[in-house]
Design an enzyme around this catalytic site. Structure first.
Site, PDB file in Angstrom:
ATOM      1  N   ASN A   8     -41.471   8.947 -19.235  1.00 11.38           N
ATOM      2  CA  ASN A   8     -42.206   8.752 -17.990  1.00 11.38           C
ATOM      3  C   ASN A   8     -42.337   7.249 -17.767  1.00 11.38           C
ATOM      4  O   ASN A   8     -43.084   6.591 -18.473  1.00 11.38           O
ATOM      5  CB  ASN A   8     -43.584   9.419 -18.132  1.00 11.38           C
ATOM      6  CG  ASN A   8     -44.522   9.121 -16.982  1.00 11.38           C
ATOM      7  OD1 ASN A   8     -44.104   8.593 -15.943  1.00 11.38           O
ATOM      8  ND2 ASN A   8     -45.793   9.459 -17.149  1.00 11.38           N
ATOM      9  N   TRP A   9     -41.575   6.752 -16.819  1.00  8.83           N
ATOM     10  CA  TRP A   9     -41.600   5.299 -16.572  1.00  8.83           C
ATOM     11  C   TRP A   9     -42.854   4.856 -15.815  1.00  8.83           C
ATOM     12  O   TRP A   9     -43.093   3.661 -15.681  1.00  8.83           O
ATOM     13  CB  TRP A   9     -40.333   4.879 -15.792  1.00  8.83           C
ATOM     14  CG  TRP A   9     -39.117   4.721 -16.665  1.00  8.83           C
ATOM     15  CD1 TRP A   9     -38.963   5.155 -17.955  1.00  8.83           C
ATOM     16  CD2 TRP A   9     -37.892   4.047 -16.325  1.00  8.83           C
ATOM     17  NE1 TRP A   9     -37.716   4.817 -18.429  1.00  8.83           N
ATOM     18  CE2 TRP A   9     -37.035   4.131 -17.444  1.00  8.83           C
ATOM     19  CE3 TRP A   9     -37.431   3.402 -15.181  1.00  8.83           C
ATOM     20  CZ2 TRP A   9     -35.745   3.586 -17.461  1.00  8.83           C
ATOM     21  CZ3 TRP A   9     -36.150   2.852 -15.190  1.00  8.83           C
ATOM     22  CH2 TRP A   9     -35.316   2.936 -16.320  1.00  8.83           C
ATOM     23  N   LYS A  10     -43.621   5.789 -15.285  1.00  9.55           N
ATOM     24  CA  LYS A  10     -44.823   5.442 -14.506  1.00  9.55           C
ATOM     25  C   LYS A  10     -44.450   4.437 -13.399  1.00  9.55           C
ATOM     26  O   LYS A  10     -43.352   4.523 -12.856  1.00  9.55           O
ATOM     27  CB  LYS A  10     -45.927   4.930 -15.433  1.00  9.55           C
ATOM     28  CG  LYS A  10     -46.160   5.898 -16.612  1.00  9.55           C
ATOM     29  CD  LYS A  10     -47.384   5.586 -17.426  1.00  9.55           C
ATOM     30  CE  LYS A  10     -47.511   6.635 -18.531  1.00  9.55           C
ATOM     31  NZ  LYS A  10     -48.728   6.480 -19.303  1.00  9.55           N
ATOM     32  N   HIS A  92     -50.375  14.776 -14.431  1.00 13.17           N
ATOM     33  CA  HIS A  92     -50.561  13.710 -15.431  1.00 13.17           C
ATOM     34  C   HIS A  92     -51.993  13.195 -15.319  1.00 13.17           C
ATOM     35  O   HIS A  92     -52.545  13.109 -14.227  1.00 13.17           O
ATOM     36  CB  HIS A  92     -49.558  12.578 -15.193  1.00 13.17           C
ATOM     37  CG  HIS A  92     -49.541  11.591 -16.311  1.00 13.17           C
ATOM     38  ND1 HIS A  92     -50.498  10.612 -16.429  1.00 13.17           N
ATOM     39  CD2 HIS A  92     -48.715  11.458 -17.381  1.00 13.17           C
ATOM     40  CE1 HIS A  92     -50.256   9.912 -17.528  1.00 13.17           C
ATOM     41  NE2 HIS A  92     -49.174  10.399 -18.121  1.00 13.17           N
ATOM     42  N   GLU A  94     -53.176  10.361 -15.332  1.00 12.62           N
ATOM     43  CA  GLU A  94     -53.340   9.221 -14.420  1.00 12.62           C
ATOM     44  C   GLU A  94     -53.405   9.701 -12.970  1.00 12.62           C
ATOM     45  O   GLU A  94     -54.113   9.111 -12.142  1.00 12.62           O
ATOM     46  CB  GLU A  94     -52.205   8.210 -14.643  1.00 12.62           C
ATOM     47  CG  GLU A  94     -52.409   7.466 -15.969  1.00 12.62           C
ATOM     48  CD  GLU A  94     -51.145   6.970 -16.635  1.00 12.62           C
ATOM     49  OE1 GLU A  94     -50.093   6.913 -15.980  1.00 12.62           O
ATOM     50  OE2 GLU A  94     -51.219   6.646 -17.833  1.00 12.62           O
ATOM     51  N   GLU A 162     -51.366  15.843 -23.639  1.00 14.41           N
ATOM     52  CA  GLU A 162     -51.556  14.397 -23.710  1.00 14.41           C
ATOM     53  C   GLU A 162     -53.043  14.069 -23.742  1.00 14.41           C
ATOM     54  O   GLU A 162     -53.695  14.021 -22.687  1.00 14.41           O
ATOM     55  CB  GLU A 162     -50.930  13.722 -22.487  1.00 14.41           C
ATOM     56  CG  GLU A 162     -49.440  13.974 -22.346  1.00 14.41           C
ATOM     57  CD  GLU A 162     -48.766  12.885 -21.532  1.00 14.41           C
ATOM     58  OE1 GLU A 162     -47.828  12.286 -22.046  1.00 14.41           O
ATOM     59  OE2 GLU A 162     -49.217  12.633 -20.392  1.00 14.41           O
ATOM     60  N   GLY A 168     -51.132   5.176 -23.929  1.00 13.68           N
ATOM     61  CA  GLY A 168     -51.033   3.730 -23.765  1.00 13.68           C
ATOM     62  C   GLY A 168     -51.956   2.930 -24.661  1.00 13.68           C
ATOM     63  O   GLY A 168     -52.136   1.726 -24.459  1.00 13.68           O
ATOM     64  N   SER A 207     -48.803   7.676 -26.895  1.00 17.84           N
ATOM     65  CA  SER A 207     -48.445   6.696 -27.934  1.00 17.84           C
ATOM     66  C   SER A 207     -47.393   7.207 -28.912  1.00 17.84           C
ATOM     67  O   SER A 207     -47.431   6.861 -30.101  1.00 17.84           O
ATOM     68  CB  SER A 207     -49.702   6.211 -28.668  1.00 17.84           C
ATOM     69  OG  SER A 207     -50.563   5.540 -27.760  1.00 17.84           O
ATOM     70  N   GLY A 228     -44.338   7.496 -22.635  1.00 16.32           N
ATOM     71  CA  GLY A 228     -44.551   6.509 -21.586  1.00 16.32           C
ATOM     72  C   GLY A 228     -43.904   5.181 -21.945  1.00 16.32           C
ATOM     73  O   GLY A 228     -42.704   4.975 -21.772  1.00 16.32           O
ATOM     74  N   GLY A 229     -44.696   4.282 -22.487  1.00 19.77           N
ATOM     75  CA  GLY A 229     -44.253   2.910 -22.751  1.00 19.77           C
ATOM     76  C   GLY A 229     -42.944   2.819 -23.516  1.00 19.77           C
ATOM     77  O   GLY A 229     -42.075   1.996 -23.178  1.00 19.77           O
TER      78      GLY A 229
HETATM   79  P1  PGA Z   1     -47.644   6.377 -23.616  1.00 21.27           P
HETATM   80  O1  PGA Z   1     -47.822   7.319 -22.325  1.00 21.27           O
HETATM   81  O2  PGA Z   1     -46.455   6.925 -24.390  1.00 21.27           O
HETATM   82  O3  PGA Z   1     -47.399   5.012 -23.058  1.00 21.27           O
HETATM   83  O4  PGA Z   1     -48.898   6.494 -24.406  1.00 21.27           O
HETATM   84  C1  PGA Z   1     -47.609   8.700 -22.419  1.00 21.27           C
HETATM   85  C2  PGA Z   1     -47.767   9.349 -21.069  1.00 21.27           C
HETATM   86  O5  PGA Z   1     -48.696   8.997 -20.314  1.00 21.27           O
HETATM   87  O6  PGA Z   1     -46.961  10.232 -20.718  1.00 21.27           O
END
Ligand code: PGA
Length: 247
Positions: A8-10, A92, A94, A162, A168, A207, A228-229
């Site tokens: 997930n590149w957000k 998600h 977010e 999650e 993050g 993470s 994510g990251g």
């Molecule tokens: P992260 O994000 O791997 O940067 O913790 C995961 C996500 O929100 O899908």
């Protein structure tokens, strides 16, 4: 079941970032798991064109519950499919936090995704306060129940667990805590959707990185990751793909 490494590149990624996809495909042309990247909407079509004929699938990060209409700034599931996407992340944390998305919103969007032929990657997860209060299973169970329409199958639904506090932050639950939630989600899905639930992929997210992927992927009922990251760099995401392929 084929496991799934999803990235997930957000709100990250410019046209130049597609060089990471080139590198990923060069290093992992035939991974032993499914591989999905969800870039920002601006890059879906270009990444899908780049991925055509490869092992990489491309997804969106959200869609509207309606197929078209007067909703400025939104995109529909049909538009994502038209751009070459096969999946869409929905609910998600977010989106739930930044845009006030409710379980009902997520349920409607999931129905829209299915109507457009997309696989829905539906996210659930507790906050740190909820975990500290011992409410984790109650919270994710309620989200799971209310976020899914009838008609879920192993082919049209992926669940991502999650924990909000693990996203993050570099922090993760213990392996036992991840296993507990995943076992609970499998049981809840089986109670509702029957044997079909055995084939639904349950991803862990929060993470995930090359250094912890192998131990997380060894857990029962962990069928992949939503990353994510660490999905932004081909080397990191590729290492996670390799760990899942070997699990
Ligand atoms: P992260 O994000 O791997 O940067 O913790 C995961 C996500 O929100 O899908």
């Amino acid at each position: 079941m084929r496991k799934l490494a999803a990235g997930n590149w957000k709100m990250n990624g410019m046209a130049a970032s597609l060089s990471e996809v080139t590198a990923l495909l060069a290093a992992h042309p035939a991974p032993g798991c499914e591989m999905l990247l969800c870039p920002p909407a601006t890059l879906v079509a270009a990444m899908a064109a780049q991925a055509r004929g490869s092992a990489l699938q491309v997804g969106g990060q959200d869609c509207h519950a309606k197929l078209s209409g007067a909703h400025t700034g939104d995109i529909s599931a049909a538009m994502l499919a038209d751009a070459g996407a096969s999946h869409v992340i929905l609910g998600h944390s977010e989106r739930r936090a930044d845009h006030g998305e409710s379980d009902e919103d997520v349920r409607m969007k999931t129905g829209a995704a299915w109507a457009a032929g997309l696989v829905a990657v539906v996210c659930v997860g507790e906050t740190e306060a909820q975990r500290d209060a011992g409410q984790t299973l109650a919270v994710v169970g309620a989200q799971l129940k209310a976020s899914l329409p009838e008609g879920a199958t192993a082919a049209n639904l992926v669940i991502a667990y999650e924990p909000v506090w693990a996203i993050g932050t570099g922090r993760t639950p213990t392996l036992a805590e991840i296993a507990e939630v995943h076992g609970f989600l499998r049981a809840e899905l089986t109670a509702r959707f029957g044997a079909e639930a055995g084939g639904m992929r349950l991803l862990y997210g929060g993470s995930v990185k090359p250094s912890n992927a192998t131990e997380i992927f060894a857990l029962a009922d962990v069928d992949g990751a939503l990353v994510g990251g660490a999905s932004l760099k081909a080397a990191d995401f590729g290492a996670i793909v390799a760990a899942l392929s070997a699990a």
